[in-house]
Write a protein that holds these residues in place. Structure first.
Motif, PDB file in Angstrom:
ATOM      1  N   SER A 288     -89.459  66.029 -61.656  1.00  0.00           N
ATOM      2  CA  SER A 288     -88.673  66.710 -60.563  1.00  0.00           C
ATOM      3  C   SER A 288     -88.343  65.573 -59.466  1.00  0.00           C
ATOM      4  CB  SER A 288     -89.528  67.559 -59.797  1.00  0.00           C
ATOM      5  OG  SER A 288     -89.010  68.282 -58.670  1.00  0.00           O
ATOM      6  N   TYR A 289     -89.132  64.495 -59.136  1.00  0.00           N
ATOM      7  CA  TYR A 289     -89.125  63.346 -58.209  1.00  0.00           C
ATOM      8  C   TYR A 289     -87.817  62.734 -58.758  1.00  0.00           C
ATOM      9  CZ  TYR A 289     -90.048  58.727 -56.254  1.00  0.00           C
ATOM     10  OH  TYR A 289     -90.038  57.687 -55.698  1.00  0.00           O
ATOM     11  N   ARG A 290     -87.776  62.279 -60.048  1.00  0.00           N
ATOM     12  CA  ARG A 290     -86.963  61.661 -60.636  1.00  0.00           C
ATOM     13  C   ARG A 290     -85.433  62.296 -60.486  1.00  0.00           C
ATOM     14  NH1 ARG A 290     -90.214  59.686 -65.370  1.00  0.00           N
ATOM     15  NH2 ARG A 290     -90.791  57.530 -64.668  1.00  0.00           N
ATOM     16  N   LYS A 291     -85.389  63.442 -60.686  1.00  0.00           N
ATOM     17  CA  LYS A 291     -84.305  64.678 -60.648  1.00  0.00           C
ATOM     18  C   LYS A 291     -83.544  64.391 -59.218  1.00  0.00           C
ATOM     19  CE  LYS A 291     -82.704  69.189 -61.590  1.00  0.00           C
ATOM     20  NZ  LYS A 291     -82.798  69.716 -60.111  1.00  0.00           N
ATOM     21  N   LEU A 292     -84.395  64.588 -58.193  1.00  0.00           N
ATOM     22  CA  LEU A 292     -83.864  64.534 -56.728  1.00  0.00           C
ATOM     23  C   LEU A 292     -83.347  63.259 -56.367  1.00  0.00           C
ATOM     24  CD1 LEU A 292     -86.521  66.666 -54.935  1.00  0.00           C
ATOM     25  CD2 LEU A 292     -84.033  67.252 -55.475  1.00  0.00           C
ATOM     26  N   VAL A 293     -84.238  62.076 -56.902  1.00  0.00           N
ATOM     27  CA  VAL A 293     -83.498  60.876 -56.489  1.00  0.00           C
ATOM     28  C   VAL A 293     -82.147  60.637 -57.343  1.00  0.00           C
ATOM     29  CG1 VAL A 293     -84.241  58.555 -56.943  1.00  0.00           C
ATOM     30  CG2 VAL A 293     -85.962  59.720 -56.309  1.00  0.00           C
ATOM     31  N   ARG A 294     -82.179  61.148 -58.299  1.00  0.00           N
ATOM     32  CA  ARG A 294     -80.910  60.899 -58.862  1.00  0.00           C
ATOM     33  C   ARG A 294     -79.786  61.863 -58.360  1.00  0.00           C
ATOM     34  NH1 ARG A 294     -83.584  61.468 -64.999  1.00  0.00           N
ATOM     35  NH2 ARG A 294     -84.528  59.353 -65.125  1.00  0.00           N
TER      36      ARG A 294
ATOM     37  N   VAL B 248     -98.346  55.044 -61.538  1.00  0.00           N
ATOM     38  CA  VAL B 248     -97.605  56.257 -61.665  1.00  0.00           C
ATOM     39  C   VAL B 248     -97.870  57.029 -63.288  1.00  0.00           C
ATOM     40  CG1 VAL B 248     -95.549  57.513 -61.832  1.00  0.00           C
ATOM     41  CG2 VAL B 248     -95.977  56.029 -60.246  1.00  0.00           C
ATOM     42  N   ALA B 249     -97.563  55.982 -64.190  1.00  0.00           N
ATOM     43  CA  ALA B 249     -97.882  56.381 -65.469  1.00  0.00           C
ATOM     44  C   ALA B 249     -99.401  56.556 -65.812  1.00  0.00           C
ATOM     45  CB  ALA B 249     -97.710  55.369 -66.601  1.00  0.00           C
ATOM     46  N   ALA B 250    -100.377  56.056 -65.105  1.00  0.00           N
ATOM     47  CA  ALA B 250    -101.794  55.956 -65.232  1.00  0.00           C
ATOM     48  C   ALA B 250    -102.182  57.292 -64.829  1.00  0.00           C
ATOM     49  CB  ALA B 250    -102.298  54.919 -64.496  1.00  0.00           C
ATOM     50  N   ALA B 251    -101.694  57.800 -63.512  1.00  0.00           N
ATOM     51  CA  ALA B 251    -101.983  59.051 -62.990  1.00  0.00           C
ATOM     52  C   ALA B 251    -101.594  60.217 -63.761  1.00  0.00           C
ATOM     53  CB  ALA B 251    -101.423  58.999 -61.467  1.00  0.00           C
ATOM     54  N   VAL B 252    -100.341  60.021 -64.537  1.00  0.00           N
ATOM     55  CA  VAL B 252     -99.874  61.305 -65.349  1.00  0.00           C
ATOM     56  C   VAL B 252    -100.904  61.081 -66.499  1.00  0.00           C
ATOM     57  CG1 VAL B 252     -98.289  61.616 -67.093  1.00  0.00           C
ATOM     58  CG2 VAL B 252     -97.501  60.868 -64.775  1.00  0.00           C
ATOM     59  N   ASP B 253    -101.506  60.108 -67.037  1.00  0.00           N
ATOM     60  CA  ASP B 253    -102.282  60.189 -68.159  1.00  0.00           C
ATOM     61  C   ASP B 253    -103.398  60.607 -67.760  1.00  0.00           C
ATOM     62  OD1 ASP B 253    -101.049  56.847 -69.340  1.00  0.00           O
ATOM     63  OD2 ASP B 253    -100.541  59.050 -69.898  1.00  0.00           O
TER      64      ASP B 253
ATOM     65  N   LEU C 264    -101.326  63.197 -61.806  1.00  0.00           N
ATOM     66  CA  LEU C 264     -99.979  63.746 -61.604  1.00  0.00           C
ATOM     67  C   LEU C 264     -99.259  64.366 -62.381  1.00  0.00           C
ATOM     68  CD1 LEU C 264     -97.559  63.142 -59.675  1.00  0.00           C
ATOM     69  CD2 LEU C 264     -97.025  61.164 -60.916  1.00  0.00           C
ATOM     70  N   SER C 265     -98.814  65.250 -62.264  1.00  0.00           N
ATOM     71  CA  SER C 265     -98.215  66.258 -63.480  1.00  0.00           C
ATOM     72  C   SER C 265     -96.683  65.474 -63.793  1.00  0.00           C
ATOM     73  CB  SER C 265     -98.041  67.688 -63.020  1.00  0.00           C
ATOM     74  OG  SER C 265     -96.709  67.723 -62.145  1.00  0.00           O
ATOM     75  N   VAL C 266     -96.583  65.776 -64.928  1.00  0.00           N
ATOM     76  CA  VAL C 266     -95.269  65.391 -65.663  1.00  0.00           C
ATOM     77  C   VAL C 266     -94.147  65.876 -65.039  1.00  0.00           C
ATOM     78  CG1 VAL C 266     -93.878  65.352 -67.735  1.00  0.00           C
ATOM     79  CG2 VAL C 266     -96.406  64.581 -67.792  1.00  0.00           C
ATOM     80  N   ARG C 267     -94.270  67.345 -64.828  1.00  0.00           N
ATOM     81  CA  ARG C 267     -93.337  67.950 -64.174  1.00  0.00           C
ATOM     82  C   ARG C 267     -93.071  67.441 -62.541  1.00  0.00           C
ATOM     83  NH1 ARG C 267     -92.117  70.888 -59.876  1.00  0.00           N
ATOM     84  NH2 ARG C 267     -94.182  70.410 -59.278  1.00  0.00           N
TER      85      ARG C 267
END
Ligand code: GDP
Ligand code: ZN
Length: 370
Positions: free
Chosen positions: A324-330, A308-313, A317-320
């Motif tokens: 957003s994914y993290r936010k919904l999971v939380r 996932v971090a590699a895809a962001v780098d 994959l966008s940081v946004r």
């Protein structure tokens, strides 16, 4: 008919004692006893009818009178009810005694009402298999579900015979304990019978349910507790694809040493909340990436080999999107935990820590590579 004053649980209600009847239920039921109604506990529900264990035996009763439009008032396994006395045909459930606890399948993404799965559960036994790598996030999720119901959770690390080294076993218990503040963590081998007495002692004074992933050892544990192969005799068929529909006559069974076990098809399927499934579908590319991370339990914060971090780098994959994914999971965790302040505090602490670590890691990485 002698209308003798306050019945104690040891008089006419005695046959209900193995089903969890106590002085408080007696008190709650008193007004209905005065109306000539019969007390009982629901051991099975299907299509507007239910089986109720009463002092005079199990009766079939119609649930029509219990507000059908309120999904929370739907009669469910574990409910204590007042039913018509003998002679009525059909017999009706006239009232539900106020529930002490309730397991509800929440549909947080849609409407606020849920589906009621089991009532008046005191102990939620979360079975976690030692045959596979520990997934503490999943344990936390089941614990959230348990706390939400009002029941006291217990974690049972099952198949302990597969971890013969006591030091390794102790470490695993410790790991789970850090994810389960305020929750007893036991190790059990249903195969060898180890640890069953401790579990029996813990749940022996109330009603228990077994939660946990498929394969966690719930059926084996249930059979060991009940002392018979109750789960084997079930003819399971999947009617609507939503879960197991069984032909068993009871979803609520008294345990030989005291206590009651509820095992309903709905509870068996619970664990992945509707919203979580939804989030997973919405962010399927992140879940696909996550499957390629080096660590099975990668949090995509700072682990090496994180896809996932590699895809962001790489910009794939966008940081946004990730945020957003993290936010919904939380948010989903938050909804589930909302009734338990202590759990909420624990989760919040964890989020803060993870959030800070994650930001620090991202910054360090960016600083390093730019
Ligand atoms: P459920 O899906 O949660 O009901 O899990 P089951 O009770 O069906 O168990 C899943 C598998 O784990 C079965 O193959 C069981 O034989 C096995 N199992 C259950 N308990 C134990 C145990 O104490 N030790 C070992 N070695 N295997 C177990
Ligand atoms: Zn990762």
């Amino acid at each position: 008919m002698s209308s003798s004053s306050p019945k104690s649980p040891s008089s006419s209600s005695r046959p209900l004692l193995p089903y969890g009847w106590d002085a408080d239920w007696e008190t709650a039921f008193a007004p209905y006893a005065a109306q000539g109604l019969v007390a009982g506990r629901v051991v099975r529900v299907d299509r507007g009818l239910c089986d109720v264990v009463t002092p005079g035996g199990t009766v079939r009763a119609d649930t029509e009178f219990v507000v059908p439009r309120d999904p929370m008032k739907v009669v469910c396994t574990g409910d204590w009810v007042a039913v018509d006395p003998e002679g009525g045909d059909p017999r009706f459930v006239r009232t539900l005694l106020p529930r002490r606890t309730a397991f509800v399948r929440s549909t947080s993404s849609k409407r606020s009402d849920g589906q009621i799965l089991a009532a008046n559960v005191d102990h939620a036994v979360v079975a976690v298999s030692l045959a596979v790598e520990l997934d503490l996030g999943r344990v936390e999720r089941f614990l959230a579900l348990a706390w939400e119901s009002g029941a006291q959770p217990v974690v049972v690390l099952s198949k302990a015979d597969l971890v013969p080294d006591p030091v390794t076993l102790a470490h695993l218990v410790q790991d789970v304990e850090t994810a389960a503040p305020g929750v007893p963590v036991l190790t059990v081998s249903a195969l060898h019978g180890d640890g069953l007495d401790v579990l029996r002692a813990l749940i022996g004074n109330g009603t228990a349910v077994l939660l946990g992933q498929s394969g966690a050892g719930k059926s084996t544990l249930a059979n060991a507790l009940v002392g018979a192969d109750v789960m084997d005799v079930r003819a399971a068929r999947d009617v609507d694809g939503k879960g197991r529909h069984t032909t068993t006559t009871r979803n609520l069974l008294p345990l030989p040493g005291g206590g009651v076990l509820i095992d309903t098809p709905g509870l068996r399927g619970v664990g992945l909340f509707d919203a979580e499934v939804g989030v997973g579908q919405v962010f399927s590319e992140i879940e696909e990436l996550a499957a390629r991370c080096r660590f099975h339990d990668c949090s995509h914060e700072s682990e090496p080999g994180c896809a996932v971090a590699a895809a962001v780098d790489s910009g794939e994959l966008s940081v946004r999107r990730l945020e957003s994914y993290r936010k919904l999971v939380r948010e989903n965790q938050w909804i589930v935990a909302k009734t338990d302040a202590r759990l909420r505090a624990e989760i919040r602490k964890d989020w803060k820590r993870k959030g800070a670590e994650g930001r620090a890691a991202m910054q360090a990485k960016r600083g390093h590579w730019s």
